[in-house]
Design a protein around this motif. Structure first.
Motif, mmCIF file in Angstrom:
data_model
loop_
_atom_site.group_PDB
_atom_site.id
_atom_site.type_symbol
_atom_site.label_atom_id
_atom_site.label_comp_id
_atom_site.label_asym_id
_atom_site.label_seq_id
_atom_site.Cartn_x
_atom_site.Cartn_y
_atom_site.Cartn_z
ATOM 1 N N ASP A 105 5.693 -21.982 105.828
ATOM 2 C CA ASP A 105 5.985 -23.050 104.881
ATOM 3 C C ASP A 105 7.490 -23.291 104.869
ATOM 4 O O ASP A 105 8.288 -22.352 105.026
ATOM 5 N N TRP A 106 7.899 -24.536 104.678
ATOM 6 C CA TRP A 106 9.320 -24.871 104.821
ATOM 7 C C TRP A 106 10.199 -24.079 103.859
ATOM 8 O O TRP A 106 11.348 -23.768 104.178
ATOM 9 N N ARG A 107 9.657 -23.698 102.679
ATOM 10 C CA ARG A 107 10.467 -22.933 101.722
ATOM 11 C C ARG A 107 10.758 -21.531 102.259
ATOM 12 O O ARG A 107 11.897 -21.062 102.214
ATOM 13 N N ASP A 108 9.716 -20.879 102.769
ATOM 14 C CA ASP A 108 9.932 -19.557 103.361
ATOM 15 C C ASP A 108 10.775 -19.658 104.629
ATOM 16 O O ASP A 108 11.601 -18.781 104.909
ATOM 17 N N ALA A 109 10.541 -20.720 105.412
ATOM 18 C CA ALA A 109 11.308 -20.895 106.650
ATOM 19 C C ALA A 109 12.796 -21.044 106.347
ATOM 20 O O ALA A 109 13.644 -20.438 107.018
ATOM 21 N N LEU A 110 13.130 -21.833 105.336
ATOM 22 C CA LEU A 110 14.537 -22.003 104.966
ATOM 23 C C LEU A 110 15.153 -20.676 104.535
ATOM 24 O O LEU A 110 16.288 -20.351 104.907
ATOM 25 N N ARG A 111 14.403 -19.910 103.763
ATOM 26 C CA ARG A 111 14.929 -18.633 103.266
ATOM 27 C C ARG A 111 15.177 -17.663 104.419
ATOM 28 O O ARG A 111 16.245 -17.055 104.536
ATOM 29 N N LEU A 112 14.194 -17.509 105.286
ATOM 30 C CA LEU A 112 14.315 -16.560 106.397
ATOM 31 C C LEU A 112 15.375 -17.003 107.393
ATOM 32 O O LEU A 112 16.168 -16.193 107.884
ATOM 33 N N TRP A 113 15.379 -18.290 107.705
ATOM 34 C CA TRP A 113 16.406 -18.818 108.611
ATOM 35 C C TRP A 113 17.790 -18.662 107.985
ATOM 36 O O TRP A 113 18.751 -18.286 108.675
ATOM 37 N N GLY A 114 17.914 -18.928 106.688
ATOM 38 C CA GLY A 114 19.210 -18.813 106.024
ATOM 39 C C GLY A 114 19.776 -17.410 106.132
ATOM 40 O O GLY A 114 20.965 -17.224 106.404
ATOM 41 N N HIS A 115 18.929 -16.396 105.934
ATOM 42 C CA HIS A 115 19.405 -15.017 106.057
ATOM 43 C C HIS A 115 19.777 -14.682 107.501
ATOM 44 O O HIS A 115 20.788 -14.015 107.755
ATOM 45 N N SER A 116 18.983 -15.145 108.465
ATOM 46 C CA SER A 116 19.305 -14.898 109.873
ATOM 47 C C SER A 116 20.605 -15.590 110.253
ATOM 48 O O SER A 116 21.457 -15.017 110.955
ATOM 49 N N TYR A 117 20.784 -16.802 109.787
ATOM 50 C CA TYR A 117 21.984 -17.600 110.057
ATOM 51 C C TYR A 117 23.217 -16.892 109.495
ATOM 52 O O TYR A 117 24.246 -16.748 110.172
ATOM 53 N N ARG A 118 23.113 -16.417 108.257
ATOM 54 C CA ARG A 118 24.264 -15.756 107.648
ATOM 55 C C ARG A 118 24.602 -14.455 108.368
ATOM 56 O O ARG A 118 25.786 -14.137 108.557
ATOM 57 N N ARG A 119 23.590 -13.687 108.757
ATOM 58 C CA ARG A 119 23.866 -12.438 109.471
ATOM 59 C C ARG A 119 24.664 -12.690 110.742
ATOM 60 O O ARG A 119 25.609 -11.968 111.058
ATOM 61 N N ALA A 120 24.263 -13.721 111.484
ATOM 62 C CA ALA A 120 24.954 -14.034 112.740
ATOM 63 C C ALA A 120 26.400 -14.436 112.479
ATOM 64 O O ALA A 120 27.326 -13.981 113.172
ATOM 65 N N LEU A 121 26.622 -15.270 111.466
ATOM 66 C CA LEU A 121 27.981 -15.729 111.181
ATOM 67 C C LEU A 121 28.838 -14.644 110.546
ATOM 68 O O LEU A 121 30.019 -14.491 110.876
ATOM 69 N N ALA A 122 28.243 -13.853 109.658
ATOM 70 C CA ALA A 122 29.018 -12.807 108.996
ATOM 71 C C ALA A 122 29.482 -11.744 109.987
ATOM 72 O O ALA A 122 30.528 -11.122 109.782
ATOM 73 N N ALA A 123 28.731 -11.555 111.062
ATOM 74 C CA ALA A 123 29.132 -10.585 112.079
ATOM 75 C C ALA A 123 30.298 -11.088 112.920
ATOM 76 O O ALA A 123 30.939 -10.306 113.630
#
Length: 226
Positions: free
Chosen positions: A77-95
């Motif tokens: 579902d787009w809500r879960d997709a946004l949440r999971l993608w957001g965390h993956s996106y932040r991990r990549a950038l924060a590293a």
């Protein structure tokens, strides 16, 4: 003297060395001369693989973007997709926070960045979002994630309790840096949940009712969202 069996340089080796240099010393440290020195080669050797420094930066930025998992938009579902993608996106950038200002300029001609934009936009449109709103959501997520990865809120507070003596509501502020990860990741998780909750209300106002979210367990995010 016989030729070496393997080439001294490859695009991947150059990208990895450039990423390591940027991580360690920042964007301003990267130059073709400095990178050649780090690689133990002469500067002109780099131009067999990249025409300009900007091409190297693009390749580094795209390699980091390729670490982000966008598969959720095809299966959740787009809500879960946004949440999971957001965390993956932040991990990549924060590293790789030193390159975030460059990444924040947009996808440009970078293949992985364009693929990510396509996956997010396509997933939102398939879920019923009007195309203009899907574009807005992609933009606001980039603002939110990039901003959170640029620096640490917790580390902005000095570990000296005397500094806060005149500020009665900051009596524990000197301990924030000690708990940097939980503070920063907790703030991001809270903000992302609030953002998605607000988007869900907007969706119901302009598109229609939303079904309940599936009760299947989601992959764990870096911080328990309690």
């Amino acid at each position: 003297m016989p030729r070496p069996r393997q080439a001294l340089l490859s695009r991947q080796r150059i990208v990895e060395a450039a990423a390591a240099l940027i991580d360690a010393e920042g964007l301003t440290a990267l130059s073709t001369r400095r990178l050649a020195t780090e690689l133990g080669v002469r500067g002109p050797s780099l131009y067999n693989h990249f025409a300009t420094k900007d091409e190297i930066l693009d390749a580094v930025a795209d390699a980091i973007t390729a670490e982000v998992d966008v598969s959720y938009f095809a299966s959740h579902d787009w809500r879960d997709a946004l949440r999971l993608w957001g965390h993956s996106y932040r991990r990549a950038l924060a590293a790789h926070s030193n390159i975030v200002p460059y990444l924040a300029q947009g996808p440009g001609r970078r293949p992985a960045a364009l693929a990510m934009a396509d996956a997010v936009y396509g997933g939102l449109v398939r879920a019923g979002w009007p195309p203009a709103r899907a574009t807005h959501i992609g933009a606001l997520m980039r603002y939110f994630v990039a901003g959170s990865a640029l620096g640490s809120f917790a580390r902005g507070f000095v570990e000296d309790p005397r500094l806060y003596a005149a500020h009665p509501h900051l009596g524990q502020a000197h301990r924030l840096a000690e708990h940097q990860r939980s503070v920063d990741e907790g703030a991001f998780a809270l903000g992302l949940d609030a953002l998605i909750d607000g988007l869900a209300r907007t969706y119901e106002r302009i598109v229609g009712p939303l079904p309940p979210l599936p009760e299947t367990p989601l992959p764990e995010t870096p911080l328990s969202e309690s």
